[in-house]
Design an enzyme around this catalytic site. Sequence first.
Site, PDB file in Angstrom:
ATOM      1  N   CYS A  68       0.809  -1.110   0.026  1.00 27.79           N
ATOM      2  CA  CYS A  68      -0.150  -0.097   0.040  1.00 27.79           C
ATOM      3  C   CYS A  68       0.766   1.314   0.055  1.00 27.79           C
ATOM      4  O   CYS A  68       1.980   1.316   0.743  1.00 27.79           O
ATOM      5  CB  CYS A  68      -1.052  -0.060   1.358  1.00 27.79           C
ATOM      6  SG  CYS A  68      -2.116   1.450   1.385  1.00 27.79           S
ATOM      7  N   CYS A  72       0.596   5.111   6.786  1.00 26.57           N
ATOM      8  CA  CYS A  72      -0.005   4.806   7.759  1.00 26.57           C
ATOM      9  C   CYS A  72       1.013   4.222   8.867  1.00 26.57           C
ATOM     10  O   CYS A  72       1.432   3.266   8.658  1.00 26.57           O
ATOM     11  CB  CYS A  72      -1.121   4.035   7.845  1.00 26.57           C
ATOM     12  SG  CYS A  72      -2.348   4.622   6.597  1.00 26.57           S
ATOM     13  N   CYS A 113       0.689   0.580  10.124  1.00 25.14           N
ATOM     14  CA  CYS A 113       0.454  -0.646   9.465  1.00 25.14           C
ATOM     15  C   CYS A 113       1.513  -1.235   8.763  1.00 25.14           C
ATOM     16  O   CYS A 113       2.536  -0.823   8.167  1.00 25.14           O
ATOM     17  CB  CYS A 113      -0.553   0.050   8.149  1.00 25.14           C
ATOM     18  SG  CYS A 113      -1.186  -1.174   7.204  1.00 25.14           S
ATOM     19  N   CYS A 152     -16.037  -9.825   6.330  1.00 26.85           N
ATOM     20  CA  CYS A 152     -15.292  -8.625   5.839  1.00 26.85           C
ATOM     21  C   CYS A 152     -13.995  -8.883   4.934  1.00 26.85           C
ATOM     22  O   CYS A 152     -13.213  -9.777   5.185  1.00 26.85           O
ATOM     23  CB  CYS A 152     -14.924  -7.873   7.029  1.00 26.85           C
ATOM     24  SG  CYS A 152     -16.037  -7.548   8.391  1.00 26.85           S
ATOM     25  N   CYS A 212     -19.041  -7.004   4.323  1.00 26.02           N
ATOM     26  CA  CYS A 212     -18.310  -5.742   4.636  1.00 26.02           C
ATOM     27  C   CYS A 212     -17.251  -5.640   3.655  1.00 26.02           C
ATOM     28  O   CYS A 212     -16.375  -6.847   3.398  1.00 26.02           O
ATOM     29  CB  CYS A 212     -18.144  -5.719   6.102  1.00 26.02           C
ATOM     30  SG  CYS A 212     -17.196  -4.268   6.690  1.00 26.02           S
ATOM     31  N   CYS A 272     -18.993   1.541   8.657  1.00 19.12           N
ATOM     32  CA  CYS A 272     -18.031   0.875   9.866  1.00 19.12           C
ATOM     33  C   CYS A 272     -17.110   1.893  10.055  1.00 19.12           C
ATOM     34  O   CYS A 272     -16.165   2.082   8.937  1.00 19.12           O
ATOM     35  CB  CYS A 272     -17.898  -0.546   9.334  1.00 19.12           C
ATOM     36  SG  CYS A 272     -16.718  -1.189  10.626  1.00 19.12           S
ATOM     37  N   ARG A 319     -17.349  -2.611  18.013  1.00 18.65           N
ATOM     38  CA  ARG A 319     -16.428  -3.588  17.615  1.00 18.65           C
ATOM     39  C   ARG A 319     -15.078  -3.465  18.500  1.00 18.65           C
ATOM     40  O   ARG A 319     -14.473  -2.796  18.567  1.00 18.65           O
ATOM     41  CB  ARG A 319     -15.850  -3.568  16.106  1.00 18.65           C
ATOM     42  CG  ARG A 319     -17.077  -3.990  15.394  1.00 18.65           C
ATOM     43  CD  ARG A 319     -16.799  -3.851  13.826  1.00 18.65           C
ATOM     44  NE  ARG A 319     -17.784  -4.005  12.798  1.00 18.65           N
ATOM     45  CZ  ARG A 319     -18.243  -5.245  12.789  1.00 18.65           C
ATOM     46  NH1 ARG A 319     -17.874  -6.397  13.341  1.00 18.65           N
ATOM     47  NH2 ARG A 319     -19.331  -5.281  11.863  1.00 18.65           N
TER      48      ARG A 319
END
Length: 344
Positions: free
Chosen positions: A75, A79, A82, A119, A150, A210, A282
């Site tokens: 990616c 972040c 991550c 998900c 999801c 979400c 969650r």
Amino acid sequence: MPAQTKQDKTPANGLEQNKAQAELIRHDWTQEQVQTLFALPFNDLLFQAHYIHRQFFNPNQVQLCRLLSIKTGGCPEDCGYCSQSAHAKTGLQASKLMSVDAVLETATKAKQEGATRYCMGAAWRNLKDRDMAALKEMIKGVRALGLESCATLGMLTQQQADELAEAGLDYYNHNIDTSKEFYDKIITTRTFQDRLDTLEAVRKSGMKICCGGIIGMGESVADRANMLRILANLPQHPDSVPINQLIAVAGTALENAPLPNPIEFVRCIAVARILMPRASVRLSAGREEMSDEMQALCFFAGANSIFVGDELLTKANPAQEKDKALLDQLGMTGLAAFEEPAIA
């Protein structure tokens, strides 16, 4: 005060309960009000959160969800938390998008093991139109299995959100991660407004939102309060609010971050429940590092959804048997797919 169930409500007390519930749902929280909640004595905060939880939910039910990385690593976002960021030095090799058959095979197994929501996460900055056809087939296949669907695929245009909704996607996950003020300490390759723009596209498409954040990245209590305040003051509360405990992965910018204080983490769950009474809160990443007692407090404070399965994207998650033993000990049961979790 015990919660009423769908079976024992009469029309009269049902009207009274609906009125009481409506008064608890707000979109005008101030920063000071939210920080005041965080500062309450712990027992007082938990009492308030659990009381509200019982107004909207069966406190002994939890939704069991499964999360699969359908495209791992590479990616371009930076972040700091991550392991799938191309900026991280984790040694994780980027992969291509999984085949539809492989995703549905894993979804079938997830259902057999008790999950009711499936998900799918892709390590993308934003969804590419060239991948839309495969994603639609995955969504339709997951729904055909009788699972809620999801996805978390990065930023979306309005057209993309509309296409996913038309394909039958129930929920779209796109976390804001932290407060607006602390955001650029964690991420610089996209703005906080980018996050909000995608949430608005999802809302307009008719999909359920979400959206939550991560605790333990070095943020202050004020940052935690502001993150939850922003979510609570959206035009509609997110249908699901994931509260993640940071997993400090070697090779990421936050590899040396200490675990957050367990009591402070539970406070975040409780405040989320108070601010967003009808949302499924969650208890998400980081459960591998949580004791049974900490998780039990989170459930009491209002968490009613967890991810099950031995792996959560690229990191370990509590074993299926361990989760079953915990829920059995607490007298908690799973929620059926497509069953409205909130008491009407």
